[in-house]
Design a protein around this motif. Structure first.
Motif, PDB file in Angstrom:
ATOM      1  N   ILE A 239     -70.137  36.442  29.890  1.00  0.00           N
ATOM      2  CA  ILE A 239     -69.234  37.590  29.851  1.00  0.00           C
ATOM      3  C   ILE A 239     -69.209  38.326  31.188  1.00  0.00           C
ATOM      4  O   ILE A 239     -68.162  38.802  31.633  1.00  0.00           O
ATOM      5  CB  ILE A 239     -69.644  38.563  28.726  1.00  0.00           C
ATOM      6  CG1 ILE A 239     -69.339  37.940  27.358  1.00  0.00           C
ATOM      7  CG2 ILE A 239     -68.917  39.891  28.846  1.00  0.00           C
ATOM      8  CD1 ILE A 239     -67.854  37.764  27.070  1.00  0.00           C
ATOM      9  N   LYS A 240     -70.352  38.403  31.853  1.00  0.00           N
ATOM     10  CA  LYS A 240     -70.410  39.090  33.146  1.00  0.00           C
ATOM     11  C   LYS A 240     -69.474  38.427  34.151  1.00  0.00           C
ATOM     12  O   LYS A 240     -68.710  39.103  34.859  1.00  0.00           O
ATOM     13  CB  LYS A 240     -71.844  39.091  33.676  1.00  0.00           C
ATOM     14  CG  LYS A 240     -72.000  39.819  35.010  1.00  0.00           C
ATOM     15  CD  LYS A 240     -73.446  39.767  35.496  1.00  0.00           C
ATOM     16  CE  LYS A 240     -73.592  40.445  36.863  1.00  0.00           C
ATOM     17  NZ  LYS A 240     -74.979  40.354  37.365  1.00  0.00           N
ATOM     18  N   LYS A 243     -65.796  39.140  33.219  1.00  0.00           N
ATOM     19  CA  LYS A 243     -65.379  40.491  33.577  1.00  0.00           C
ATOM     20  C   LYS A 243     -65.049  40.592  35.059  1.00  0.00           C
ATOM     21  O   LYS A 243     -64.083  41.262  35.448  1.00  0.00           O
ATOM     22  CB  LYS A 243     -66.469  41.499  33.205  1.00  0.00           C
ATOM     23  CG  LYS A 243     -66.564  41.801  31.713  1.00  0.00           C
ATOM     24  CD  LYS A 243     -67.617  42.862  31.449  1.00  0.00           C
ATOM     25  CE  LYS A 243     -67.661  43.242  29.981  1.00  0.00           C
ATOM     26  NZ  LYS A 243     -68.683  44.293  29.716  1.00  0.00           N
ATOM     27  N   GLN A 244     -65.852  39.951  35.891  1.00  0.00           N
ATOM     28  CA  GLN A 244     -65.605  39.997  37.329  1.00  0.00           C
ATOM     29  C   GLN A 244     -64.275  39.342  37.685  1.00  0.00           C
ATOM     30  O   GLN A 244     -63.517  39.858  38.515  1.00  0.00           O
ATOM     31  CB  GLN A 244     -66.760  39.320  38.073  1.00  0.00           C
ATOM     32  CG  GLN A 244     -68.062  40.104  38.029  1.00  0.00           C
ATOM     33  CD  GLN A 244     -69.219  39.363  38.665  1.00  0.00           C
ATOM     34  OE1 GLN A 244     -69.161  38.152  38.885  1.00  0.00           O
ATOM     35  NE2 GLN A 244     -70.297  40.081  38.968  1.00  0.00           N
ATOM     36  N   LEU A 246     -61.676  39.001  35.602  1.00  0.00           N
ATOM     37  CA  LEU A 246     -60.600  39.819  35.059  1.00  0.00           C
ATOM     38  C   LEU A 246     -60.388  41.102  35.858  1.00  0.00           C
ATOM     39  O   LEU A 246     -59.261  41.608  35.938  1.00  0.00           O
ATOM     40  CB  LEU A 246     -60.880  40.144  33.593  1.00  0.00           C
ATOM     41  CG  LEU A 246     -60.790  38.951  32.634  1.00  0.00           C
ATOM     42  CD1 LEU A 246     -61.133  39.377  31.215  1.00  0.00           C
ATOM     43  CD2 LEU A 246     -59.413  38.318  32.669  1.00  0.00           C
ATOM     44  N   GLU A 247     -61.442  41.617  36.463  1.00  0.00           N
ATOM     45  CA  GLU A 247     -61.303  42.785  37.324  1.00  0.00           C
ATOM     46  C   GLU A 247     -60.420  42.443  38.523  1.00  0.00           C
ATOM     47  O   GLU A 247     -59.564  43.248  38.933  1.00  0.00           O
ATOM     48  CB  GLU A 247     -62.676  43.260  37.795  1.00  0.00           C
ATOM     49  CG  GLU A 247     -62.651  44.556  38.597  1.00  0.00           C
ATOM     50  CD  GLU A 247     -62.121  45.735  37.812  1.00  0.00           C
ATOM     51  OE1 GLU A 247     -61.150  46.375  38.301  1.00  0.00           O
ATOM     52  OE2 GLU A 247     -62.639  46.013  36.719  1.00  0.00           O
ATOM     53  N   MET A 272     -62.959  42.661  24.939  1.00  0.00           N
ATOM     54  CA  MET A 272     -63.391  42.819  26.317  1.00  0.00           C
ATOM     55  C   MET A 272     -62.216  42.763  27.285  1.00  0.00           C
ATOM     56  O   MET A 272     -62.164  43.491  28.275  1.00  0.00           O
ATOM     57  CB  MET A 272     -64.426  41.735  26.663  1.00  0.00           C
ATOM     58  CG  MET A 272     -64.990  41.817  28.069  1.00  0.00           C
ATOM     59  SD  MET A 272     -63.974  40.945  29.293  1.00  0.00           S
ATOM     60  CE  MET A 272     -64.151  39.273  28.716  1.00  0.00           C
ATOM     61  N   ALA A 273     -61.225  41.891  27.007  1.00  0.00           N
ATOM     62  CA  ALA A 273     -60.159  41.615  27.975  1.00  0.00           C
ATOM     63  C   ALA A 273     -58.993  42.600  27.926  1.00  0.00           C
ATOM     64  O   ALA A 273     -58.309  42.774  28.937  1.00  0.00           O
ATOM     65  CB  ALA A 273     -59.633  40.193  27.754  1.00  0.00           C
ATOM     66  N   TYR A 276     -58.344  45.067  30.682  1.00  0.00           N
ATOM     67  CA  TYR A 276     -57.972  44.498  31.969  1.00  0.00           C
ATOM     68  C   TYR A 276     -56.482  44.148  32.036  1.00  0.00           C
ATOM     69  O   TYR A 276     -56.037  43.468  32.963  1.00  0.00           O
ATOM     70  CB  TYR A 276     -58.827  43.264  32.276  1.00  0.00           C
ATOM     71  CG  TYR A 276     -60.286  43.605  32.479  1.00  0.00           C
ATOM     72  CD1 TYR A 276     -60.752  44.094  33.700  1.00  0.00           C
ATOM     73  CD2 TYR A 276     -61.206  43.454  31.448  1.00  0.00           C
ATOM     74  CE1 TYR A 276     -62.087  44.418  33.885  1.00  0.00           C
ATOM     75  CE2 TYR A 276     -62.549  43.777  31.614  1.00  0.00           C
ATOM     76  CZ  TYR A 276     -62.984  44.261  32.840  1.00  0.00           C
ATOM     77  OH  TYR A 276     -64.305  44.583  33.004  1.00  0.00           O
TER      78      TYR A 276
END
Length: 385
Positions: A239-240, A243-244, A246-247, A272-273, A276
């Motif tokens: 997930i980490k 996230k990076q 998607l950022e 989570m998404a 973003y």
């Protein structure tokens, strides 16, 4: 009519929009169910409609293997052939280049690279596949992928790309990304000259977990003559990493195009998404889970589903979910569904598929309402396990 994307509302936790197509309007964020071979497994078009499904996705590779794009065109395109008649999306076959070349997603996450002779050969001209039906070779060029999807008649289609695994060296990821970009330009040129009036093309961002490569790919996709943006390739090992990536997507992508997250669609990944700015998701997860006896629920013993194969449900007279209005929950008990599964009755798969589709559609509707009313934090609290 050409597809049209409109942003209705933007918040710090995500955005609301709609994609207008000739076959209907899709309220976003939306989940897209996979009808890989022109049918959602264990589910009829009537069930899709009564569970408020907005759009389904079919797979170019599998439909090229059988029956072929010309036959589907002859039958009036996917919508007419399937009696779905709603919005449809088709992917390009790019994922099969990944799965046949590198192995499955689960293998990728375990860091296992396919060392056997692969079933795909990739050159600048395109990709050569082996048919799993008869072993015949299928050559898929960017132009061929476009013509096939044009023949399918889908509203939203994807450029041909190569999906790479996260654990391959950076230079391999870069080489693949650059080839995918050249393919994307060829796709856009062919598509824009030959498309049917109602169709829109998605370019695809690649680059793996490498920031500089993703940045280059975002710039390329922003400049491509297309309708939407697909987020493809490996998003990392956890997930980490996701996230990076998607950022970077959120910061760099054009805001006026719909963004689709390819092949991602679990409850937690969607939660989570959304912040973003992802607008649509596709995944086999809900329907595949149903075919293995899994019924989606908000939370159960730190899981998102009930495994109705479990013997503890033999005497459970409750529905899957008392608050669910689907046909399955209104008529069948957990006990009966358990018995159907143990007796290998197909009705179990149909009933669980309908519930899981209804569950996902309700889940996405709640997301849209939370964004509209700006109650995302309260909504998210209810879904945290």
């Amino acid at each position: 009519m050409n597809p049209k994307f409109t942003i209705i509302k933007e918040t710090e936790f995500g955005r609301l929009g709609e994609i207008e197509t000739a076959h209907g309007t899709i309220q976003t964020p939306a989940f897209i169910f996979c009808g890989t071979k022109a049918a959602v497994k264990a589910c009829s078009p009537d069930i899709l409609k009564r569970t408020k499904t907005q759009i389904i996705l079919s797979n170019t590779y599998h439909l090229l293997v059988y029956p072929g794009s010309e036959k589907i065109d002859e039958l009036g395109g996917l919508q007419k052939m399937t009696a779905w008649n709603g919005p449809m999306m088709t992917d390009s076959g790019g994922y099969q280049i990944f799965s046949l070349g590198y192995g499955s997603v689960s293998q990728e996450l375990k860091g296992i690279r396919n060392t056997k002779k692969t079933l795909v050969k990739i050159k600048e001209e395109g990709a050569k596949f082996k048919s799993y039906r008869d072993g015949k070779e299928i050559f898929l060029s960017p132009e061929g992928a476009m013509q096939a999807q044009i023949n399918f008649g889908a509203d939203l289609i994807f450029a041909l790309d190569e999906c790479t695994a996260f654990h391959i060296p950076k230079h391999e990821t870069e080489s693949s990304m650059e080839r995918s970009q050249r393919w994307g330009v060829r796709c856009a040129n062919y598509f824009n000259q030959n498309k049917k009036e109602h169709q829109g093309l998605y370019g695809i961002i690649q680059g793996g977990v490498y920031e500089d490569l993703r940045t280059k790919s975002i710039k390329y996709t922003n400049e491509l003559d297309c309708f939407g943006i697909g987020v493809g390739g490996s998003l990392g090992k956890d997930i980490k990493d996701m996230k990076q990536v998607l950022e970077m997507i959120k910061a760099g992508c054009r805001k006026d195009r719909p963004k689709h997250l390819l092949g991602i669609g679990t409850i937690d990944a969607i939660l989570m998404a959304i912040p973003y700015g992802i607008d649509t998701f596709d995944c086999v997860y809900p329907t595949r889970l149903a075919r293995h006896g899994g019924a989606l629920v908000r939370a159960h013993e730190k899981a998102r589903y009930l495994n109705l194969n479990n013997s503890k449900f033999f005497n459970d007279s409750n529905p899957i979910d008392k608050s669910c209005a689907c046909h399955t929950c209104k008529n069948f008990s957990r006990s009966y569904l358990h018995i159907l599964l143990k007796n290998d009755e197909q009705l179990a798969l149909m009933a669980l598929t309908e519930h899981n589709i209804c569950f996902m559609n309700n889940f996405m509707e709640e997301i849209r309402l939370a964004l509209l009313e700006e109650t995302w934090q309260n909504f998210l609290y209810k879904w945290v396990i």
